[in-house]
Design a protein around this motif. Structure first.
Motif, PDB file in Angstrom:
ATOM      1  N   UNK A  99      -7.136 -37.009  -4.613  1.00 61.44           N
ATOM      2  CA  UNK A  99      -6.115 -36.013  -4.967  1.00 61.44           C
ATOM      3  C   UNK A  99      -6.503 -34.622  -4.470  1.00 61.44           C
ATOM      4  N   UNK A 100      -7.796 -34.293  -4.544  1.00 60.64           N
ATOM      5  CA  UNK A 100      -8.277 -33.012  -4.016  1.00 60.64           C
ATOM      6  C   UNK A 100      -8.065 -32.940  -2.503  1.00 60.64           C
ATOM      7  N   UNK A 101      -8.428 -34.018  -1.807  1.00 61.22           N
ATOM      8  CA  UNK A 101      -8.247 -34.068  -0.352  1.00 61.22           C
ATOM      9  C   UNK A 101      -6.763 -33.920   0.009  1.00 61.22           C
ATOM     10  N   UNK A 102      -5.929 -34.649  -0.712  1.00 61.69           N
ATOM     11  CA  UNK A 102      -4.493 -34.644  -0.419  1.00 61.69           C
ATOM     12  C   UNK A 102      -3.905 -33.240  -0.586  1.00 61.69           C
ATOM     13  N   UNK A 103      -4.312 -32.555  -1.647  1.00 63.65           N
ATOM     14  CA  UNK A 103      -3.791 -31.205  -1.903  1.00 63.65           C
ATOM     15  C   UNK A 103      -4.249 -30.229  -0.817  1.00 63.65           C
ATOM     16  N   UNK A 104      -5.467 -30.413  -0.331  1.00 66.98           N
ATOM     17  CA  UNK A 104      -5.991 -29.528   0.716  1.00 66.98           C
ATOM     18  C   UNK A 104      -5.329 -29.808   2.061  1.00 66.98           C
ATOM     19  N   UNK A 153       7.086 -28.881  -0.942  1.00 74.84           N
ATOM     20  CA  UNK A 153       7.965 -30.033  -1.104  1.00 74.84           C
ATOM     21  C   UNK A 153       7.590 -31.225  -0.250  1.00 74.84           C
ATOM     22  N   UNK A 154       6.325 -31.324   0.126  1.00 69.26           N
ATOM     23  CA  UNK A 154       5.894 -32.444   0.971  1.00 69.26           C
ATOM     24  C   UNK A 154       6.175 -33.782   0.273  1.00 69.26           C
ATOM     25  N   UNK A 155       6.644 -34.740   1.054  1.00 70.77           N
ATOM     26  CA  UNK A 155       6.940 -36.078   0.538  1.00 70.77           C
ATOM     27  C   UNK A 155       5.795 -36.999   0.954  1.00 70.77           C
ATOM     28  N   UNK A 156       5.032 -37.482  -0.036  1.00 70.50           N
ATOM     29  CA  UNK A 156       3.857 -38.304   0.281  1.00 70.50           C
ATOM     30  C   UNK A 156       4.223 -39.655   0.894  1.00 70.50           C
ATOM     31  N   UNK A 157       5.516 -40.029   0.821  1.00 65.00           N
ATOM     32  CA  UNK A 157       5.937 -41.285   1.450  1.00 65.00           C
ATOM     33  C   UNK A 157       6.356 -41.087   2.907  1.00 65.00           C
ATOM     34  N   UNK A 158       6.366 -39.849   3.388  1.00 60.74           N
ATOM     35  CA  UNK A 158       6.795 -39.551   4.756  1.00 60.74           C
ATOM     36  C   UNK A 158       5.978 -40.391   5.747  1.00 60.74           C
TER      37      UNK A 158
END
Length: 303
Positions: free
Chosen positions: A204-209, A215-220
């Motif tokens: 989660x830390x990596x993803x946020x950085x 509004x990023x869509x993590x399923x993109x």
């Protein structure tokens, strides 16, 4: 099948580095220094020399095995969630893979988040690829390799090239890839105690950085390979450790490659850790997996 003593020692090494790097209050620069010490898990590959180069503005490191095929090259991407690690932390593991493949490897020192969020890493991957082409390497003779976020980039780069109608590398080796940025796969939590490097909190830390767009869509599909159209990918082999938080990511990618009729193989390392290639030269199971990766590249590059 019992795993080797060396595999257990490698897992303990990963746990020790993780404990040091997660000490509360550490500056990011200090954490990066600690993570770079992962290179100590690999032995120095015999008969491999190194040279730092400027790959079109991107720092990189050649790992050149003795007797390497002069017409073939690997483009290698390191681990670290886009936030940590470097070409130096991957140097020896990449050298072992290069030796197994009989080809030189360009280890890319792509920019890191949060200072440089997505898509800086993919942009640097593309720049290094075009630099290889400018050096005279044919696309079919280039292998795209990497582990963890590097295993993601090893697939995202060819997907981006396909979307632009450009020639892709001739083969892919993706190790421990992060393919579903939603973190919905069961192994993320089920392997929490088994994975000595990664946890949900770290991911989660990596993803946020990494993904800072509002509004990023993590399923993109441009970031989550789990949702991408894989049509046209070159021959791809996926390796992952059964003890990884991202084990399901690797397994699911293997299934989707088959669904899209991509020439592919999937290998799960029993009790294997995330980014297990860092144990190159010390862990017999890792060395066997690296020999398989080398065979895949020898078979498919140039064909």
């Amino acid at each position: 099948m019992a795993v080797s003593r060396q595999a257990h020692e490698f897992a303990e090494f990963l746990a020790d580095v993780s404990a040091k790097s997660s000490t509360p209050g550490l500056d990011l620069a200090v954490i990066r220094d600690i993570v770079d010490s992962h290179h100590k898990a690999s032995t120095e590959p015999e008969g491999v020399s190194y040279a730092e180069v400027d790959a079109g503005g991107v720092p990189a490191l050649w790992a050149v095995p003795e007797g390497a095929d002069p017409d073939k090259a690997l483009l290698h991407f390191h681990f670290g969630g886009s936030v940590t690690a470097s070409m130096h932390s991957d140097r020896k593991a990449a050298g072992h893979i290069a030796k197994a493949a009989g080809a030189r490897s360009l280890v890319v020192d792509f920019r890191l988040a949060p200072e440089h969020p997505h898509p800086a890493q993919l942009d640097d991957a593309g720049t290094a690829y075009r630099w290889l082409l400018a050096q005279g390497y044919q696309p079919r003779n280039i292998g795209s390799t990497g582990h963890s976020i590097g295993g993601t980039l090893a697939v995202l780069l060819p997907l981006r090239l396909l979307a632009k109608g450009e020639a892709t590398p001739g083969a892919i080796v993706s190790v421990s890839p992060w393919t579903d940025l939603t973190l919905h796969n069961p192994s993320v939590d089920e392997n929490e105690d088994n994975d000595k490097m990664l946890s949900r909190a770290t991911l989660e830390l990596f993803r946020a950085a990494w993904l800072q767009e509002p509004g990023v869509d993590f399923t993109d599909p441009r970031i989550s390979i789990a949702n991408a159209d894989l049509t046209g990918l070159p021959p791809t082999t996926v390796h992952y450790g059964a003890y990884e938080t991202l084990a399901d990511d690797g397994a699911a990618l293997g299934r989707r490659l088959a669904d899209f009729k991509v020439t592919s193989e999937v290998h799960a390392l029993p009790e294997g850790q995330h980014s297990f290639i860092l144990g190159a030269g010390r862990v017999p199971e890792v060395d066997q997996a690296i020999q398989r990766m080398g065979q895949w590249l020898r078979l498919h590059l140039g064909s």
